[in-house]
Design a protein around this motif. Structure first.
Motif, PDB file in Angstrom:
ATOM      1  N   UNK A  79     -51.065 -31.722  48.299  1.00 37.52           N
ATOM      2  CA  UNK A  79     -51.259 -32.480  49.518  1.00 37.52           C
ATOM      3  C   UNK A  79     -50.561 -33.819  49.382  1.00 37.52           C
ATOM      4  N   UNK A  80     -49.796 -34.159  50.388  1.00 40.37           N
ATOM      5  CA  UNK A  80     -49.199 -35.487  50.422  1.00 40.37           C
ATOM      6  C   UNK A  80     -49.384 -36.065  51.820  1.00 40.37           C
ATOM      7  N   UNK A  81     -49.362 -37.367  51.884  1.00 44.48           N
ATOM      8  CA  UNK A  81     -49.498 -38.036  53.177  1.00 44.48           C
ATOM      9  C   UNK A  81     -48.364 -37.610  54.100  1.00 44.48           C
ATOM     10  N   UNK A  82     -47.169 -37.456  53.556  1.00 46.84           N
ATOM     11  CA  UNK A  82     -46.032 -37.042  54.385  1.00 46.84           C
ATOM     12  C   UNK A  82     -46.247 -35.647  54.975  1.00 46.84           C
ATOM     13  N   UNK A  83     -46.811 -34.735  54.190  1.00 46.38           N
ATOM     14  CA  UNK A  83     -47.082 -33.386  54.694  1.00 46.38           C
ATOM     15  C   UNK A  83     -48.140 -33.421  55.797  1.00 46.38           C
ATOM     16  N   UNK A  84     -49.161 -34.227  55.598  1.00 47.16           N
ATOM     17  CA  UNK A  84     -50.206 -34.359  56.612  1.00 47.16           C
ATOM     18  C   UNK A  84     -49.626 -34.975  57.881  1.00 47.16           C
ATOM     19  N   UNK A  85     -48.816 -36.009  57.730  1.00 43.58           N
ATOM     20  CA  UNK A  85     -48.188 -36.655  58.892  1.00 43.58           C
ATOM     21  C   UNK A  85     -47.287 -35.664  59.628  1.00 43.58           C
TER      22      UNK A  85
ATOM     23  N   UNK B  70     -60.986 -31.510  56.485  1.00 46.30           N
ATOM     24  CA  UNK B  70     -61.193 -32.813  57.087  1.00 46.30           C
ATOM     25  C   UNK B  70     -62.496 -32.875  57.867  1.00 46.30           C
ATOM     26  N   UNK B  71     -62.940 -34.078  58.085  1.00 45.53           N
ATOM     27  CA  UNK B  71     -64.177 -34.342  58.801  1.00 45.53           C
ATOM     28  C   UNK B  71     -63.844 -34.783  60.227  1.00 45.53           C
ATOM     29  N   UNK B  72     -64.580 -34.256  61.183  1.00 44.84           N
ATOM     30  CA  UNK B  72     -64.477 -34.650  62.590  1.00 44.84           C
ATOM     31  C   UNK B  72     -65.329 -35.902  62.755  1.00 44.84           C
ATOM     32  N   UNK B  73     -64.717 -36.960  63.215  1.00 44.48           N
ATOM     33  CA  UNK B  73     -65.413 -38.233  63.390  1.00 44.48           C
ATOM     34  C   UNK B  73     -65.393 -38.581  64.872  1.00 44.48           C
ATOM     35  N   UNK B  74     -66.553 -38.906  65.398  1.00 41.91           N
ATOM     36  CA  UNK B  74     -66.629 -39.290  66.805  1.00 41.91           C
ATOM     37  C   UNK B  74     -67.333 -40.631  66.921  1.00 41.91           C
TER      38      UNK B  74
ATOM     39  N   UNK C 223     -60.389 -37.749  56.013  1.00 40.58           N
ATOM     40  CA  UNK C 223     -60.417 -36.947  54.798  1.00 40.58           C
ATOM     41  C   UNK C 223     -59.202 -37.248  53.955  1.00 40.58           C
ATOM     42  N   UNK C 224     -59.275 -36.880  52.696  1.00 41.16           N
ATOM     43  CA  UNK C 224     -58.173 -37.138  51.767  1.00 41.16           C
ATOM     44  C   UNK C 224     -57.824 -38.628  51.750  1.00 41.16           C
ATOM     45  N   UNK C 225     -58.820 -39.476  52.042  1.00 39.90           N
ATOM     46  CA  UNK C 225     -58.603 -40.919  52.051  1.00 39.90           C
ATOM     47  C   UNK C 225     -57.838 -41.429  53.255  1.00 39.90           C
TER      48      UNK C 225
ATOM     49  N   UNK D  41     -49.153 -40.521  66.941  1.00 42.59           N
ATOM     50  CA  UNK D  41     -49.651 -39.899  65.709  1.00 42.59           C
ATOM     51  C   UNK D  41     -49.969 -41.015  64.728  1.00 42.59           C
ATOM     52  N   UNK D  42     -51.225 -41.078  64.319  1.00 42.80           N
ATOM     53  CA  UNK D  42     -51.687 -42.111  63.389  1.00 42.80           C
ATOM     54  C   UNK D  42     -52.200 -41.431  62.129  1.00 42.80           C
ATOM     55  N   UNK D  43     -51.597 -41.753  60.996  1.00 42.44           N
ATOM     56  CA  UNK D  43     -52.034 -41.230  59.696  1.00 42.44           C
ATOM     57  C   UNK D  43     -51.965 -42.393  58.715  1.00 42.44           C
ATOM     58  N   UNK D  44     -53.104 -42.985  58.444  1.00 41.19           N
ATOM     59  CA  UNK D  44     -53.153 -44.151  57.562  1.00 41.19           C
ATOM     60  C   UNK D  44     -54.482 -44.173  56.812  1.00 41.19           C
ATOM     61  N   UNK D  45     -54.530 -44.971  55.770  1.00 47.01           N
ATOM     62  CA  UNK D  45     -55.755 -45.091  54.976  1.00 47.01           C
ATOM     63  C   UNK D  45     -56.802 -45.961  55.663  1.00 47.01           C
TER      64      UNK D  45
END
Length: 140
Positions: free
Chosen positions: A1-7, A56-60, A77-79, A96-100
């Motif tokens: 798993x990498x952040x780039x793959x998730x993004x 991953x966790x669904x957050x509302x 998830x995954x930080x 698209x937002x993918x950040x810590x």
């Protein structure tokens, strides 16, 4: 798993959802991205899981701290915080937002968390998500 793959997966899912015709969209996705955060997050979680990129966790966030009365859903998830519909609020968030970390996501309260993959949920309407998931799988 990498952040780039998730993004990349998140970007592909967002693009696939945008390309769906109105007839292909579930009721919750009709005005994508507006009002589509729940369905989009669950579909994204399924795609991430299918690609072996994590669970991953669904957050509302049920209310905004600014008192606007809106709600919003995203994944964590995954930080990371992963959100493909935050731009619906016109607050300057990207499609698209993918950040810590995210101050914007920290602006929600009354947070509810649950499993994110719709295939682990029960209830009416899930067959619609399964249908849309099938449609976008070939596009991601």
């Amino acid at each position: 798993m990498s952040v780039d793959q998730i993004r990349q997966c998140a970007t592909s899912v967002r693009s696939a959802l945008e390309q769906l015709s109105p007839g292909e969209r579930s009721i919750g996705l009709q005005q994508f991205p507006k009002g589509a955060c729940g369905d989009a997050s669950m579909l994204l979680a399924a795609a991430l899981h299918d690609k072996g990129l994590g669970k991953f966790c669904y957050v509302c966030g049920l209310t905004r701290k600014d008192g606007s009365g809106e709600s919003h859903a995203w994944l964590s998830g995954e930080g990371l915080i992963i959100d493909i519909t935050a731009d619906q609020f016109n607050d300057g968030m990207p499609p698209v937002f993918v950040e810590a970390e995210s101050d914007w996501h920290g602006g929600w309260e009354d947070i509810v968390e649950n499993s994110a993959d719709y295939r682990e949920w029960h209830g009416q309407g899930l067959y619609e998500l399964a249908r849309v998931h099938y449609l976008i799988k070939s596009r991601i």
